[in-house]
Motif scaffolding. Sequence first.
Motif, short mmCIF file in Angstrom:
data_model
loop_
_atom_site.label_atom_id
_atom_site.label_comp_id
_atom_site.label_asym_id
_atom_site.label_seq_id
_atom_site.Cartn_x
_atom_site.Cartn_y
_atom_site.Cartn_z
N PRO A 149 0.83 -1.20 0.00
CA PRO A 149 0.00 0.00 0.00
C PRO A 149 0.87 1.25 0.00
CG PRO A 149 -0.82 -1.60 1.59
CD PRO A 149 0.50 -2.12 1.11
N PRO A 150 0.50 2.27 -0.77
CA PRO A 150 1.37 3.45 -0.89
C PRO A 150 1.71 4.13 0.43
CG PRO A 150 -0.40 3.51 -2.52
CD PRO A 150 -0.68 2.35 -1.64
N ASP A 151 0.81 4.05 1.41
CA ASP A 151 1.12 4.70 2.68
C ASP A 151 2.24 3.99 3.43
OD1 ASP A 151 -0.65 2.53 3.10
OD2 ASP A 151 -1.25 3.33 5.04
N LEU A 152 2.65 2.80 2.92
CA LEU A 152 3.77 2.08 3.53
C LEU A 152 5.03 2.10 2.66
CD1 LEU A 152 1.93 -1.03 5.05
CD2 LEU A 152 2.67 1.07 6.21
N TRP A 153 5.00 2.82 1.56
CA TRP A 153 6.21 2.94 0.75
C TRP A 153 7.35 3.58 1.54
CZ3 TRP A 153 4.21 4.93 -4.69
CH2 TRP A 153 3.50 3.89 -5.31
N ARG A 154 7.00 4.30 2.60
CA ARG A 154 8.02 4.93 3.45
C ARG A 154 8.94 3.90 4.09
NH1 ARG A 154 5.89 3.67 8.32
NH2 ARG A 154 3.61 3.41 8.40
N LEU A 155 8.49 2.64 4.21
CA LEU A 155 9.35 1.61 4.81
C LEU A 155 10.61 1.42 3.98
CD1 LEU A 155 6.63 -1.04 5.78
CD2 LEU A 155 7.79 0.60 7.30
N ARG A 156 10.45 1.40 2.66
CA ARG A 156 11.62 1.29 1.80
C ARG A 156 12.34 2.62 1.67
NH1 ARG A 156 14.43 -2.30 1.48
NH2 ARG A 156 15.15 -1.90 -0.64
N ALA A 157 11.60 3.72 1.81
CA ALA A 157 12.23 5.04 1.72
C ALA A 157 13.29 5.21 2.80
CB ALA A 157 11.16 6.13 1.83
N SER A 158 13.01 4.72 3.99
CA SER A 158 13.99 4.85 5.07
C SER A 158 15.26 4.07 4.75
CB SER A 158 13.39 4.37 6.39
OG SER A 158 13.05 2.99 6.32
N ALA A 159 15.11 2.92 4.11
CA ALA A 159 16.29 2.15 3.70
C ALA A 159 17.06 2.89 2.61
CB ALA A 159 15.86 0.77 3.22
N GLN A 177 0.88 9.23 -5.03
CA GLN A 177 1.34 7.85 -4.84
C GLN A 177 0.18 6.86 -4.99
OE1 GLN A 177 3.42 8.01 -1.02
NE2 GLN A 177 5.38 8.13 -2.11
N GLN A 178 -0.98 7.22 -4.48
CA GLN A 178 -2.14 6.33 -4.61
C GLN A 178 -2.54 6.19 -6.08
OE1 GLN A 178 -3.78 4.66 -1.87
NE2 GLN A 178 -4.45 3.48 -3.66
N SER A 179 -2.49 7.28 -6.82
CA SER A 179 -2.81 7.23 -8.25
C SER A 179 -1.84 6.31 -8.99
CB SER A 179 -2.76 8.64 -8.84
OG SER A 179 -2.96 8.60 -10.24
N SER A 180 -0.55 6.41 -8.67
CA SER A 180 0.44 5.54 -9.31
C SER A 180 0.18 4.08 -8.98
CB SER A 180 1.85 5.94 -8.85
OG SER A 180 2.19 7.22 -9.30
N PHE A 181 -0.10 3.80 -7.72
CA PHE A 181 -0.37 2.43 -7.31
C PHE A 181 -1.60 1.89 -8.03
CE2 PHE A 181 -2.44 -0.64 -4.43
CZ PHE A 181 -1.40 -1.53 -4.21
N ASP A 182 -2.66 2.68 -8.11
CA ASP A 182 -3.89 2.22 -8.75
C ASP A 182 -3.67 1.95 -10.24
OD1 ASP A 182 -5.18 2.45 -6.32
OD2 ASP A 182 -6.10 4.39 -6.80
N ARG A 183 -2.90 2.81 -10.90
CA ARG A 183 -2.60 2.57 -12.32
C ARG A 183 -1.87 1.24 -12.49
NH1 ARG A 183 0.50 7.65 -14.64
NH2 ARG A 183 0.81 6.16 -16.35
N CYS A 184 -0.93 0.95 -11.61
CA CYS A 184 -0.18 -0.31 -11.70
C CYS A 184 -1.12 -1.51 -11.54
CB CYS A 184 0.91 -0.35 -10.65
SG CYS A 184 2.28 0.79 -10.94
N GLN A 185 -2.04 -1.43 -10.61
CA GLN A 185 -2.95 -2.55 -10.39
C GLN A 185 -3.84 -2.78 -11.60
OE1 GLN A 185 -2.15 -4.37 -7.71
NE2 GLN A 185 -0.67 -2.69 -7.47
N ARG A 186 -4.31 -1.70 -12.22
CA ARG A 186 -5.13 -1.85 -13.42
C ARG A 186 -4.33 -2.48 -14.55
NH1 ARG A 186 -7.11 3.31 -11.67
NH2 ARG A 186 -5.69 4.40 -13.10
#
Length: 335
Positions: free
Chosen positions: A19-29, A65-74
């Motif tokens: 989920p885009p709200d958790l992309w921050r997990l990789r951002a910290s890395a 970020q949510q728009s990007s994620f949704d486009r990928c799922q489609r």
Amino acid sequence: MARIVFGLATSHGPMLSTPPDLWRLRASADQKNQAHWYRGESLDYDSLLARRAPGFAAQLEPAAQQSSFDRCQRALDRLADRFAQAAPDVVLVLGNDQSEVFTEELVPAFTIYTGAAIENIPLSEEAVARLPPGIAIAEESHCPPGGATYAGAPELAGHLVSSLIDQEFDVATSTGMPRSLKAQEGIPHAFGYIYRRIMRDAPPPSVPIFTNVGVGLNRPRLRRCLAFGHALKRAIDILPADLRVAVVASGGLTHFCVDEELDRQVLDALMRRDEAALAAIPEAMFNGNTAEIRSWYPLAAAMHDSGLRMELLDYVACYRTPAGTGSAMGFAVWE
């Protein structure tokens, strides 16, 4: 005579399943990473941020970020539907291994999997706990709970190996995934993602084909990857059975440092069927995880020889830090 009836290429990164709200997990890395590959150079995060000023703050807004994620799922849903509609008898899956099963003791340049069964084995709880931040959440995207076993195509794989050897490609073979001392035992995620997300855990018999896109010294060069695709097409042409064959490439595009200019350069050359332009891109541009783009090269060459045309379903640059780290996602079919 066997013939290629369908081609497909897709990204497979964890951001597709997070989920885009958790992309921050990789951002910290990313911010701790001292070796980001960008246009042939290895940069620490601060240097990368300075190089890419004014940065990508607008792309980090939750709505973006949510728009990007949704486009990928489609796009992924469309890929899965198009694959199902093509209804191939057998599939060749082009992917890579990131030291998951092939370790430094032996890293083949090209490997054809000739086994009758393809095991997709979930990681143990201990192995999951050792994963970097933001990776564990995506595990179920390429391996179902409890695992799965898919049908291989050993006779077909054997014919491919013989033909490739005749064409002076000295490929390695494997009848089962090596039992690594590391975390992975079954088929690596580049392949598992295709079986699970695109083939919906119900694939036809398939042949995994490994290309060492980015580990060690023996990475096949871009021209060699194209030549391998042409050789695969010739090998398919002389298969003894009347089969409808699909070829699938897993991986890419630029990551973990997104470079939209490079992605567009590659995608434009693919659309124009311009192999000279693909081969002319400097090898240094494909360092780091961006090296997975090499898996698209043999697919493209085989599609060119089959007369199939590329349709780009979508290209989505998914950003997770102001320095432009993240994953660029590409989704394409050839028909």
